[in-house]
Design a protein around this motif. Structure first.
Motif, PDB file in Angstrom:
ATOM      1  N   LYS A  46      -3.347  -0.672  -3.950  1.00 25.55           N
ATOM      2  CA  LYS A  46      -4.580   0.114  -3.981  1.00 25.55           C
ATOM      3  C   LYS A  46      -5.620  -0.526  -4.904  1.00 25.55           C
ATOM      4  N   GLN A  47      -5.157  -1.098  -6.016  1.00 23.64           N
ATOM      5  CA  GLN A  47      -6.075  -1.789  -6.919  1.00 23.64           C
ATOM      6  C   GLN A  47      -6.665  -3.035  -6.254  1.00 23.64           C
ATOM      7  N   MET A  79       0.832  -1.209   0.000  1.00 21.09           N
ATOM      8  CA  MET A  79       0.000   0.000   0.000  1.00 21.09           C
ATOM      9  C   MET A  79       0.864   1.257   0.000  1.00 21.09           C
ATOM     10  N   SER A  80       2.184   1.054   0.130  1.00 18.37           N
ATOM     11  CA  SER A  80       3.142   2.164   0.090  1.00 18.37           C
ATOM     12  C   SER A  80       4.345   1.702  -0.721  1.00 18.37           C
ATOM     13  N   ASP A 115       0.047  -3.766   4.912  1.00 18.04           N
ATOM     14  CA  ASP A 115       0.962  -3.173   3.928  1.00 18.04           C
ATOM     15  C   ASP A 115       2.366  -3.731   4.153  1.00 18.04           C
ATOM     16  N   ALA A 174       2.858   0.714  -4.837  1.00 20.67           N
ATOM     17  CA  ALA A 174       1.629   1.023  -4.090  1.00 20.67           C
ATOM     18  C   ALA A 174       0.387   0.964  -4.972  1.00 20.67           C
ATOM     19  N   SER A 175       0.537   1.235  -6.270  1.00 21.56           N
ATOM     20  CA  SER A 175      -0.638   1.192  -7.149  1.00 21.56           C
ATOM     21  C   SER A 175      -1.240  -0.211  -7.174  1.00 21.56           C
ATOM     22  N   ASP A 214      -6.941  -3.756  -2.962  1.00 19.32           N
ATOM     23  CA  ASP A 214      -7.808  -3.361  -1.858  1.00 19.32           C
ATOM     24  C   ASP A 214      -9.165  -2.888  -2.375  1.00 19.32           C
ATOM     25  N   ALA A 215      -9.145  -2.074  -3.432  1.00 19.21           N
ATOM     26  CA  ALA A 215     -10.390  -1.550  -3.999  1.00 19.21           C
ATOM     27  C   ALA A 215     -11.250  -2.677  -4.581  1.00 19.21           C
ATOM     28  N   ASN A 273     -14.360   4.402  -6.670  1.00 13.77           N
ATOM     29  CA  ASN A 273     -12.968   4.819  -6.455  1.00 13.77           C
ATOM     30  C   ASN A 273     -12.592   6.092  -7.203  1.00 13.77           C
TER      31      ASN A 273
END
Length: 395
Positions: free
Chosen positions: A51-52, A42-43, A79, A47-48, A54-55, A302
């Motif tokens: 985020k994908q 997530m960092s 993370d 990180a992208s 998790d979403a 999102n």
């Protein structure tokens, strides 16, 4: 009268207690949640991907509910930063020992999946690999099932397409770690088998790469095309330098796996992507009704974000988990869940997919796409495909 009431109450309480004991003995634990440890970056530089993932997990649960087969599904998001196998292994150990998770999931890159594999084996916990893409990953633990893809799987069709489409000489240029090496080996094998010539094989370091010297060598070699694999998030840098250093102007084609043309990053890559041909198992422009609905729902949830192949690996990982839990009637013991996942088949937003019962790996359609302007944005538009394609493995 009061004695009769007391006797009746005792009878009811004893009956309820017996029923409760019977349900517990039968394995019905409606109150006991199923905990899923989701380990993603997530960092940091990747990180992208996190985020994908998790979403996509959140969207799946929003659409399908948080309860399946009488079990409430709880996601514990962690993370790992995406770069240190030791960190990923420690997080997996903590999730199993302290948080008592019954499933591990996620894993952005291959070294991180490798690090967690022994934890899954020792704890007998299913490990759903949603993203990492080296062919051998499922062999690292009998508890691993993959819902994403392999680099070898999406590379072989690209090599075969190139050889059939007047590309006679190629330089391969990949990131120097498991998936990149898989991609290089499969491309070289299939392209030369079809009569093509490999001029050079180049590998860039995974951490802090500087692509300029490698692209200079490609330009000097003067191939018909350069075949590129870099992990999701790095494609913009490669495409920018490819254009800036005059390779396109010199008439060298760029062909790639879909990681380079990540849907999430296409707006930032911009016009440098136009005309690039790639092979992959998912495009946000996939024309099925299921995918159109998925893309719209994902964007709505999102702030307009476009889903990429990592999101689909996560979405289908949850699909697979829910289907397996239904088959086991909510029993989350590791061996039973993994057995229930073997042989599953469903119509994904990417097209028809299944889990090979022998390898615990995904079987799916691989598409050949071209980056084009569509409705004011740049998308990977599919124009050819290889159906029911298994991971070809790496010799």
């Amino acid at each position: 009268m009061s004695n009769k009431l007391n006797k009746t109450r005792r009878t009811i309480l004893l009956g309820a207690a017996a029923l409760s004991t019977g349900l517990a003995a039968a394995g019905v634990h409606a109150a006991e949640p199923l905990k899923v440890g989701l380990i993603v970056p997530m960092s940091g530089p990747f990180a992208s991907t996190g985020k994908q993932v998790d979403a996509a997990v959140k969207l799946f649960m929003q659409q399908n509910g948080s309860t399946v087969a009488g079990r409430q599904v709880q996601i514990i998001l962690k993370d790992d930063g995406g770069v240190s196998p030791d960190v990923t292994k420690r997080i997996a150990q903590e999730l199993v020992a302290r948080d008592k998770v019954q499933v591990l999931a996620g894993f952005g890159l291959t070294p991180l999946a490798f690090a967690a594999a022994p934890v899954a084996t020792q704890a007998k916990v299913p490990m759903i690999v949603m993203n990492a893409a080296t062919s051998v990953i499922p062999q690292r633990s009998p508890y691993i099932v993959r819902s994403g893809f392999t680099l070898a799987q999406v590379t072989a069709p690209m090599a075969q397409w190139a050889a059939k489409n007047n590309i006679k000489s190629v330089v391969t240029f990949v990131s120097d770690y498991g998936p990149g090496i898989d991609a290089e080996k499969v491309f070289v094998k299939d392209f030369t088998k079809a009569g093509g010539k490999i001029v050079a094989t180049l590998r860039a370091p995974l951490r802090n790469p500087d692509y300029a010297p490698f692209l200079a060598r490609v330009k000097d070699a003067k191939p018909d095309a350069v075949f590129v694999f870099v992990p999701s998030g790095e494609g913009a840098a490669v495409l920018k330098q490819f254009t800036d250093r005059g390779l396109a102007a010199a008439g060298i084609k760029l062909i790639a796996t879909g990681d380079v043309l990540d849907d999430d990053l296409m707006p930032s890559i911009g016009n440098a992507a136009l005309g690039v041909v790639s092979s992959h198992h998912y495009s946000a422009a996939h024309p099925s009704p299921e995918n159109k609905a998925f893309v719209a729902a994902f964007a709505k949830a999102n702030k307009g974000m476009r889903p990429n192949f990592h999101a689909v690996g996560a979405y289908d990982g949850m699909q697979m988990l829910y289907a397996a839990l239904k088959k086991t009637n909510g029993d989350s013991s590791g061996p039973k869940l993994v057995d229930a996942m073997k042989g599953l088949a469903w119509n994904s937003v990417r097209g028809p997919v299944s889990i090979d019962p022998a390898t615990r790996d995904i079987v799916q359609t691989v598409y050949i796409r071209k980056a084009e302007q569509v409705d004011g944005g740049i998308y990977n538009v599919e124009f050819d495909k290889v159906e029911k394609f298994k991971d070809p493995g790496v010799e």
